[in-house]
Design a protein around this motif. Structure first.
Motif, short mmCIF file in Angstrom:
data_model
loop_
_atom_site.label_atom_id
_atom_site.label_comp_id
_atom_site.label_asym_id
_atom_site.label_seq_id
_atom_site.Cartn_x
_atom_site.Cartn_y
_atom_site.Cartn_z
N ASN A 1 24.26 -15.55 -34.37
CA ASN A 1 25.52 -13.96 -34.31
C ASN A 1 27.00 -15.46 -34.20
OD1 ASN A 1 25.94 -16.38 -32.01
ND2 ASN A 1 24.06 -15.71 -31.14
N LYS A 2 27.70 -14.85 -34.27
CA LYS A 2 29.21 -15.17 -33.79
C LYS A 2 29.08 -16.59 -33.49
CE LYS A 2 31.10 -12.62 -30.87
NZ LYS A 2 32.18 -11.46 -30.86
N ASN A 3 28.85 -16.96 -31.97
CA ASN A 3 28.66 -17.84 -31.23
C ASN A 3 28.21 -19.28 -32.07
OD1 ASN A 3 28.44 -15.83 -29.22
ND2 ASN A 3 30.34 -17.02 -28.65
N GLN A 4 26.63 -19.06 -33.34
CA GLN A 4 26.26 -19.93 -33.95
C GLN A 4 27.58 -21.07 -34.61
OE1 GLN A 4 22.95 -17.97 -33.68
NE2 GLN A 4 21.95 -18.95 -32.61
N VAL A 5 27.53 -19.38 -35.57
CA VAL A 5 28.49 -19.57 -36.51
C VAL A 5 29.65 -20.58 -36.31
CG1 VAL A 5 29.94 -19.05 -38.60
CG2 VAL A 5 27.70 -18.55 -37.76
N LYS A 6 30.63 -19.92 -35.32
CA LYS A 6 32.18 -20.51 -34.68
C LYS A 6 31.41 -22.25 -34.04
CE LYS A 6 35.87 -19.67 -32.39
NZ LYS A 6 36.75 -18.50 -31.10
N GLY A 7 30.44 -22.28 -33.25
CA GLY A 7 30.36 -23.28 -33.17
C GLY A 7 29.95 -24.56 -33.93
N ARG A 8 29.58 -24.29 -34.25
CA ARG A 8 28.35 -25.54 -35.93
C ARG A 8 29.44 -25.99 -36.58
NH1 ARG A 8 23.68 -22.65 -34.64
NH2 ARG A 8 22.67 -24.48 -33.44
N ALA A 9 30.88 -24.60 -36.97
CA ALA A 9 32.30 -25.12 -37.59
C ALA A 9 32.68 -25.77 -36.62
CB ALA A 9 32.60 -24.22 -38.18
N LYS B 1 29.07 -27.75 -29.79
CA LYS B 1 27.92 -27.88 -29.69
C LYS B 1 27.92 -27.54 -28.55
CE LYS B 1 26.86 -32.52 -30.63
NZ LYS B 1 26.17 -33.90 -30.01
N ALA B 2 28.86 -27.01 -27.75
CA ALA B 2 28.44 -26.17 -26.22
C ALA B 2 28.11 -24.83 -27.05
CB ALA B 2 29.30 -26.37 -25.25
N GLU B 3 29.21 -24.31 -27.83
CA GLU B 3 29.11 -22.71 -28.12
C GLU B 3 27.88 -22.43 -29.30
OE1 GLU B 3 32.14 -19.75 -29.76
OE2 GLU B 3 33.15 -21.65 -29.65
N ALA B 4 27.63 -23.12 -29.94
CA ALA B 4 26.51 -23.33 -30.84
C ALA B 4 25.36 -23.39 -29.85
CB ALA B 4 26.43 -24.38 -31.71
N LEU C 1 20.86 -19.49 -27.35
CA LEU C 1 20.24 -18.78 -26.15
C LEU C 1 20.13 -17.51 -26.18
CD1 LEU C 1 18.95 -19.37 -23.20
CD2 LEU C 1 21.00 -19.41 -22.42
N LYS C 2 21.22 -16.80 -26.31
CA LYS C 2 22.22 -15.38 -26.63
C LYS C 2 20.81 -15.39 -27.42
CE LYS C 2 26.06 -12.97 -27.38
NZ LYS C 2 27.33 -13.19 -27.73
N SER C 3 20.38 -15.67 -28.87
CA SER C 3 19.69 -15.31 -29.57
C SER C 3 18.25 -14.92 -28.96
CB SER C 3 19.87 -16.15 -30.98
OG SER C 3 19.15 -16.46 -32.06
N ASP C 4 17.67 -16.16 -28.16
CA ASP C 4 16.63 -16.18 -27.57
C ASP C 4 16.24 -15.16 -26.66
OD1 ASP C 4 15.92 -18.47 -30.28
OD2 ASP C 4 16.08 -19.95 -27.69
N VAL C 5 17.49 -15.03 -25.93
CA VAL C 5 17.33 -13.69 -24.69
C VAL C 5 16.94 -12.44 -25.34
CG1 VAL C 5 18.28 -12.63 -23.41
CG2 VAL C 5 18.77 -14.76 -23.35
N LYS C 6 17.82 -11.81 -27.02
CA LYS C 6 17.61 -11.44 -27.50
C LYS C 6 16.26 -10.58 -28.60
CE LYS C 6 20.24 -8.23 -30.75
NZ LYS C 6 21.03 -8.40 -31.31
#
Length: 59
Positions: free
Chosen positions: A2-10, A42-45, A50-55
């Motif tokens: 998701n976008k949070n994972q991508v943005k966080g890792r960037a 790291k926190a955003e990723a 977590l968001k992905s796991d919940v989904k």
């Protein structure tokens, strides 16, 4: 991903580059700014993970 994972890792990668650049140049301000950005990424990723796991669990 998701976008949070991508943005966080960037942001995490960008922060690491800043941190290393600050260490190499001896600029503590840039080094600390990079560390903060890295940890924020790291926190955003992790939030994205977590968001992905919940989904996945709710399906």
């Amino acid at each position: 991903m998701n976008k949070n994972q991508v943005k966080g890792r960037a942001n995490e990668a960008k922060g690491k580059v800043k941190e290393v650049a600050g260490k190499v140049t001896g600029d503590k301000s840039t080094e600390y700014e990079g560390k903060a950005e890295k940890h924020g990424g790291k926190a955003e990723a992790r939030y994205g993970d977590l968001k992905s796991d919940v989904k996945k669990e709710t399906k």
